[in-house]
Motif scaffolding. Structure first.
Motif, short mmCIF file in Angstrom:
data_model
loop_
_atom_site.label_atom_id
_atom_site.label_comp_id
_atom_site.label_asym_id
_atom_site.label_seq_id
_atom_site.Cartn_x
_atom_site.Cartn_y
_atom_site.Cartn_z
N MET A 95 50.88 22.26 -19.24
CA MET A 95 50.06 21.20 -19.84
C MET A 95 48.96 20.79 -18.86
O MET A 95 49.22 20.53 -17.70
CB MET A 95 50.94 19.99 -20.16
N ILE A 96 47.73 20.75 -19.35
CA ILE A 96 46.59 20.36 -18.52
C ILE A 96 46.57 18.84 -18.39
O ILE A 96 46.64 18.12 -19.39
CB ILE A 96 45.27 20.85 -19.12
N LYS A 97 46.48 18.36 -17.15
CA LYS A 97 46.47 16.92 -16.91
C LYS A 97 45.25 16.55 -16.08
O LYS A 97 44.71 17.36 -15.32
CB LYS A 97 47.74 16.50 -16.17
N THR A 98 44.81 15.30 -16.21
CA THR A 98 43.71 14.80 -15.40
C THR A 98 44.08 13.44 -14.82
O THR A 98 44.84 12.68 -15.44
CB THR A 98 42.41 14.66 -16.21
N LEU A 118 40.58 14.80 -10.63
CA LEU A 118 41.52 15.89 -10.43
C LEU A 118 41.98 16.40 -11.79
O LEU A 118 42.44 15.63 -12.64
CB LEU A 118 42.73 15.41 -9.62
N VAL A 119 41.85 17.69 -12.02
CA VAL A 119 42.39 18.33 -13.22
C VAL A 119 43.38 19.39 -12.76
O VAL A 119 43.08 20.17 -11.85
CB VAL A 119 41.26 18.94 -14.10
N TYR A 120 44.55 19.40 -13.36
CA TYR A 120 45.59 20.29 -12.83
C TYR A 120 46.54 20.74 -13.93
O TYR A 120 46.71 20.08 -14.96
CB TYR A 120 46.35 19.61 -11.70
N GLU A 121 47.17 21.90 -13.68
CA GLU A 121 48.13 22.44 -14.61
C GLU A 121 49.27 23.09 -13.83
O GLU A 121 49.14 24.20 -13.33
CB GLU A 121 47.48 23.48 -15.53
N PRO A 122 50.41 22.39 -13.72
CA PRO A 122 51.57 23.00 -13.07
C PRO A 122 52.20 24.04 -14.00
O PRO A 122 52.38 23.80 -15.19
CB PRO A 122 52.53 21.81 -12.87
N LEU A 123 52.51 25.21 -13.45
CA LEU A 123 53.07 26.30 -14.25
C LEU A 123 54.32 26.84 -13.55
O LEU A 123 54.29 27.16 -12.36
CB LEU A 123 52.04 27.41 -14.43
N GLU A 124 55.39 26.98 -14.29
CA GLU A 124 56.66 27.39 -13.69
C GLU A 124 56.84 28.91 -13.65
O GLU A 124 57.71 29.40 -12.93
CB GLU A 124 57.82 26.77 -14.49
N PHE A 125 56.02 29.64 -14.40
CA PHE A 125 56.26 31.08 -14.52
C PHE A 125 55.51 31.90 -13.47
O PHE A 125 55.49 33.13 -13.56
CB PHE A 125 55.90 31.56 -15.93
N VAL A 126 54.87 31.25 -12.49
CA VAL A 126 54.14 31.98 -11.45
C VAL A 126 54.61 31.52 -10.07
O VAL A 126 55.29 30.50 -9.93
CB VAL A 126 52.62 31.77 -11.58
N LYS A 127 54.24 32.26 -9.04
CA LYS A 127 54.54 31.90 -7.66
C LYS A 127 53.28 31.62 -6.85
O LYS A 127 53.35 31.28 -5.68
CB LYS A 127 55.34 33.03 -6.98
N SER A 128 52.13 31.78 -7.46
CA SER A 128 50.87 31.55 -6.75
C SER A 128 50.18 30.30 -7.28
O SER A 128 50.57 29.75 -8.32
CB SER A 128 49.94 32.75 -6.90
N VAL A 129 49.14 29.87 -6.60
CA VAL A 129 48.38 28.68 -7.01
C VAL A 129 46.94 28.84 -6.57
O VAL A 129 46.66 29.37 -5.49
CB VAL A 129 49.02 27.40 -6.43
#
Length: 424
Positions: free
Chosen positions: A1-4, A13-24
């Motif tokens: 989910m995209i959050k600001t 700040l706009v950000y999207e935490p993702l659980e299916f990856v190991k990079s950022v």
């Protein structure tokens, strides 16, 4: 989910935490580019971008590079006409280090005189390199002329005279006016803990200036222009240019579909008609350049000088045929699937994801989700495409840029051929 959210000092700040990856991926986006410069300091945005990597209060240039290499991360930056971006891509466990390096570079640059003098030579070489690349020249000289005298016409690299005249004082004076919190967006996509990262960012960027932003001058004018530059090369490099729309226009997704139809892939009208059917050129494609106040729709081709007239005539015939015959629903569905496929594959890359969010929030203060974009593409109709095609291709301010051997080229005839599109 995209959050600001907004950091304590006003940075978005706009950000999207993702659980299916190991990079950022993280990007620091600044609403500043060559459009914000004057003829006297043209090139300073790009120069500052280079200088950010030359040392800060905590690290010299080698230490910046070594620290990112130590964590296996990638760090870079680029300057465009309307924005500058500094970004890093690393494993999730090393995000804090990447933030520390980026924030240190941007909030505590040193701009040492000896480094400034060395970088002048580097950028002068970059200018020389761009002048050896006909693909760059043919586009740059077009924008320089089409958008005169507005600031959109200015080169991102600047002029040699300006580069030689930059001083530490001039760099800091410009930096302090443009690198301010209200002019910045931080975008992050990938694996990270959002509460922890927001706390780190608030501390890392606490020294960013909170003074008011400067108003951007969006005034521009454009005229039909024909530019021919002699260069000792084997091929002619050509761009045919039409006025287009701003990225803020609601019809931007119609433009994306139209571009794909005309010259955006191997099944496009131009690729099939000019390269595959007639064998006139190896490289031919279309692309759009959208800015805050205007846009350009361009057709690029490279070919043998003896085929100049034939390439232009057949390119314009392909456009005219499309204006007369249009596209059927089956072909339109194929184009839409092609665009959606490229979009979804692109979103699997964290750097692409971060870039889409950062640029959209910086320039439009709004982000369309992947689902919203797919929906907008699906909603494009044949009627909307043909209306836009007529608006773009029948505009009387068609322009052209050519680089290459000119001795066998009838420049007046080429101008006449281009102007005839409106009357075909």
């Amino acid at each position: 989910m995209i959050k600001t959210t907004t950091l304590d000092n006003g940075i978005t700040l706009v950000y999207e935490p993702l659980e299916f990856v190991k990079s950022v991926s993280i990007g620091i986006w600044i609403r500043n580019g060559s459009i914000d410069e004057t003829p006297e300091n043209n090139g300073i945005s790009h120069f500052i971008e280079h200088m950010m990597f030359k040392g800060s209060a905590k690290r010299n240039a080698k230490e910046i590079a070594d620290e990112m290499a130590r964590i296996g991360g990638h760090i870079n930056a680029f300057t465009a006409k309307e924005y500058t971006c500094y970004y890093a891509h690393t494993l999730d466990e090393h995000l804090e280090t990447a933030i520390d390096v980026l924030s240190d570079m941007l909030t505590h640059p040193e701009f040492k005189e000896e480094e400034i003098n060395k970088e002048k030579g580097v950028i002068l070489e970059e200018i020389a390199m761009s002048e050896d690349a006909p693909e760059d020249i043919v586009h740059d000289q077009l924008e320089n002329e089409v958008f005169k005298p507005s600031r959109l016409s200015m080169d991102i690299l600047g002029t040699r005279e300006n580069i030689r005249g930059f001083t530490r004082e001039k760099l800091f004076e410009y930096l302090n006016c443009h690198y301010v919190a209200k002019n910045m967006v931080i975008a992050i996509a990938g694996a990270f803990n959002e509460k922890k990262v927001i706390k780190i960012l608030n501390e890392a960027f606490k020294d960013t200036s909170t003074q008011a932003t400067l108003t951007r001058n969006l005034d521009f004018s454009r005229e039909a222009t024909f530019i021919f530059k002699e260069k000792d090369i084997e091929q002619i490099h050509m761009v045919i240019n039409f006025p287009s729309i701003s990225y803020k226009d609601d019809a931007i997704f119609v433009l994306s579909v139209l571009n794909t139809i005309i010259g955006g892939g191997i099944n496009s009208k131009l690729f099939m008609g000019i390269r595959e059917d007639k064998g006139l050129t190896y490289s031919i494609y279309s692309y759009d350049e959208s800015y805050e106040a205007t846009g350009m729709f361009n057709i690029y081709a490279a070919f043998n000088p003896t085929q100049t007239d034939e390439v232009i005539v057949n390119t314009l015939k392909e456009i005219h045929t499309f204006l007369e015959e249009g596209i059927d629903e089956d072909d339109l569905d194929k184009i839409k699937e092609q665009i959606k496929c490229n979009l979804i594959i692109g979103y699997e890359n964290m750097n692409n994801r971060m870039s889409n969010y950062g640029k959209a929030m910086l320039m439009q203060q709004h982000i369309k989700t992947q689902e919203e974009i797919v929906e907008a593409i699906d909603a494009v109709t044949i009627g909307a495409i043909m209306t836009m095609a007529r608006d773009i291709f029948l505009d009387p301010s068609i322009s052209l840029s050519i680089v290459g051997h000119l001795k066998d080229i009838d420049q007046e005839r080429i101008k006449t051929l281009c102007k005839k599109l409106q009357y075909m």
